[in-house]
Enzyme design. Structure first.
Site, mmCIF file in Angstrom:
data_model
loop_
_atom_site.group_PDB
_atom_site.id
_atom_site.type_symbol
_atom_site.label_atom_id
_atom_site.label_comp_id
_atom_site.label_asym_id
_atom_site.label_seq_id
_atom_site.Cartn_x
_atom_site.Cartn_y
_atom_site.Cartn_z
ATOM 1 N N SER A 144 0.845 -1.200 0.000
ATOM 2 C CA SER A 144 0.000 0.000 0.000
ATOM 3 C C SER A 144 0.883 1.254 0.000
ATOM 4 O O SER A 144 1.634 1.452 -0.952
ATOM 5 C CB SER A 144 -0.973 -0.060 1.183
ATOM 6 O OG SER A 144 -1.957 0.923 1.058
ATOM 7 N N GLU A 162 -13.641 10.261 -12.859
ATOM 8 C CA GLU A 162 -13.540 11.360 -13.816
ATOM 9 C C GLU A 162 -12.713 10.912 -15.006
ATOM 10 O O GLU A 162 -11.929 9.971 -14.907
ATOM 11 C CB GLU A 162 -12.802 12.568 -13.211
ATOM 12 C CG GLU A 162 -13.535 13.254 -12.095
ATOM 13 C CD GLU A 162 -12.707 14.406 -11.517
ATOM 14 O OE1 GLU A 162 -11.820 14.935 -12.237
ATOM 15 O OE2 GLU A 162 -12.935 14.750 -10.356
ATOM 16 N N HIS A 186 -3.955 -0.792 -4.509
ATOM 17 C CA HIS A 186 -5.422 -0.985 -4.381
ATOM 18 C C HIS A 186 -6.053 -0.688 -5.738
ATOM 19 O O HIS A 186 -7.083 -0.018 -5.828
ATOM 20 C CB HIS A 186 -6.024 -0.034 -3.326
ATOM 21 C CG HIS A 186 -5.444 -0.151 -1.960
ATOM 22 N ND1 HIS A 186 -5.833 -1.135 -1.070
ATOM 23 C CD2 HIS A 186 -4.495 0.587 -1.317
ATOM 24 C CE1 HIS A 186 -5.154 -0.979 0.073
ATOM 25 N NE2 HIS A 186 -4.336 0.052 -0.057
#
Lengths: 285, 285
Positions: A144, A162, A186
């Site tokens: 991460s 977007e 992720h």
């Protein structure tokens, strides 16, 4: 090469360190098969492993540090130490520096990548670890936030939902372990394709690498990545890009990216960064 | 070519139909500039336009149909009719069939693409419209669900937030207006890259086309797409794909897709489907 220490355990045999840089997409299995964490343990020398945990990305470093310590101890590591750096002065802590010279594997936990870099970038401790990583003396893993810092250009944050655009991603400077890459984590789990494309539009000379949860891109010393774990590793390659309008449009305008190469890799697939292509496909399991 | 009717309006001049297939990613501007809807109006003959609205994807066809009617009437269309098909028997309605033969543009609204196909696929009405579209006699536009139906293989639904895998996308059969494509809409807005990749893994001979909201991929009769509107059009091309494990793994296992070509297009960019590459870049605005 660090000499692996011998250790008397029926079920484990001492083995040499086979150094790698292991970039983990977060949320790796810590309970059941623990495939990725076990691979890190093995590549740090198995029963001979001397593991350093850097929990500094986290605001709960004691909790997360001891969780990983329990895991690696239960696997049979020779020693596990937490380098619990909470301010930059601790980057010269003598016992940490000494352990960093003798460890065989370093594991960076999740948390906030800006915090991790802020505490450790350009400290004596981190520089000495990175020197050993660059020589492939030791295995380095990060999950991460600990994965995000691997590139020189680091994704510090961003949005989704977007069209790709410059304002969708916040860039900062990472540790530069894998300077040719921009790492996101992720990845499909948090729908980060648009932000990785936005990052690649800003730095088209770098390879965009998106790693799913419980998935690891394991970088070997020959520049080959092998995929471990349950998800995919997505590689966005702008080497042959014919055009981007990135520098011509406003920060919130959508960006054009013409003729990218896209690879979606899963378990066992191997991709060569120097060759910029898959070199072998994984077994079906 | 349909003869455009003349109409006396100071600010508009009659013009010929310049037929196109306009694939709109949903949520197009209906209030301010209405750029995409105005382009549809123009390409349907401008002041001479005779527009048919098909609201059958929606469960509120009267509401959505009259909303679009007001818009095209306010632009100055010669006539606007709503082909309000609510059961398959209406697919032989004589007045609808007659209007379908004389209209210059057909607009399919959003809603549910399975409902739209269920009501209209293989009806006399839809077949006669599609015949005229294939001859580039008339302009056909579809937004959201009306866009999804354009391919032969149609994305009926799916998920996000996962590694690409077969179970992430539900496929059905569309109208086949653009048989070489698989269209997805609300694309980056709803984070649909993973599901489009999943669809392409199932049908790698088709071009995956993801269209953002308030964005249009306008297909010309020479197979060139031009981008209109505010977002991006994403093209996933598996023509040179070297490998996928799609047929070898379980439905929920992640799929490998090696060596795809990816194009992210924005306003004014033009992409040739026969050539499978960008042919010109848009102006910076």
């Amino acid at each position: 090469m660090v000499q692996a220490h011998t250790r008397m355990l029926d079920r484990s045999t001492p083995q040499a360190v086979k150094a790698a840089v292991m970039v983990i997409g977060g949320a790796e299995d810590k309970i059941h098969g623990r495939e990725i964490l076990h691979a890190f343990f093995q590549r740090s020398g198995g029963a001979g492993a001397r593991i350093a945990i850097i929990p500094s990305a986290s605001r709960e470093p004691a909790v997360i540090g001891s969780k990983y310590r329990s895991i690696f101890e239960s696997m049979g590591a020779t020693s596990v130490e937490i380098l619990d750096v909470r301010d930059r002065d601790q980057g010269t802590n003598a016992s940490y520096l000494e352990y960093a010279q003798t460890c065989t594997g370093v594991f960076m936990t999740g948390g906030d990548q800006l915090r991790l870099c802020g505490l450790l970038a350009d400290t004596r401790l981190m520089n000495s670890i990175l020197d050993r990583v660059h020589r492939f003396d030791i295995t380095l893993a990060g999950t991460s936030a600990g994965a995000a810092v691997m590139g020189h250009h680091m994704i510090a944050g961003g949005g989704s939902g977007e069209s790709p655009n410059r304002s969708l991603v916040d860039m900062a400077t990472g540790f530069g372990v894998l300077p040719h890459t921009i790492v996101d984590q992720h990845f499909h789990n948090r729908n980060r394709m648009a932000r990785l494309l936005s990052a690649v539009s800003l730095h088209p000379d770098r390879l965009g690498i998106g790693i799913d949860e419980d998935t690891c891109a394991c970088f070997e010393d020959d520049g080959v990545i092998e995929v471990l774990g349950k998800g995919t590793v997505t590689i966005v390659d702008a080497a042959d890009m014919t055009y981007t309008n990135q520098s011509l449009v406003g920060a919130t305008d959508p960006v054009s990216l013409h003729s990218l190469r896209l690879n979606v890799l899963s378990y066992g697939d191997r991709y060569s960064i120097p060759l910029r292509r898959v070199v072998s496909t994984g077994p079906v399991r």
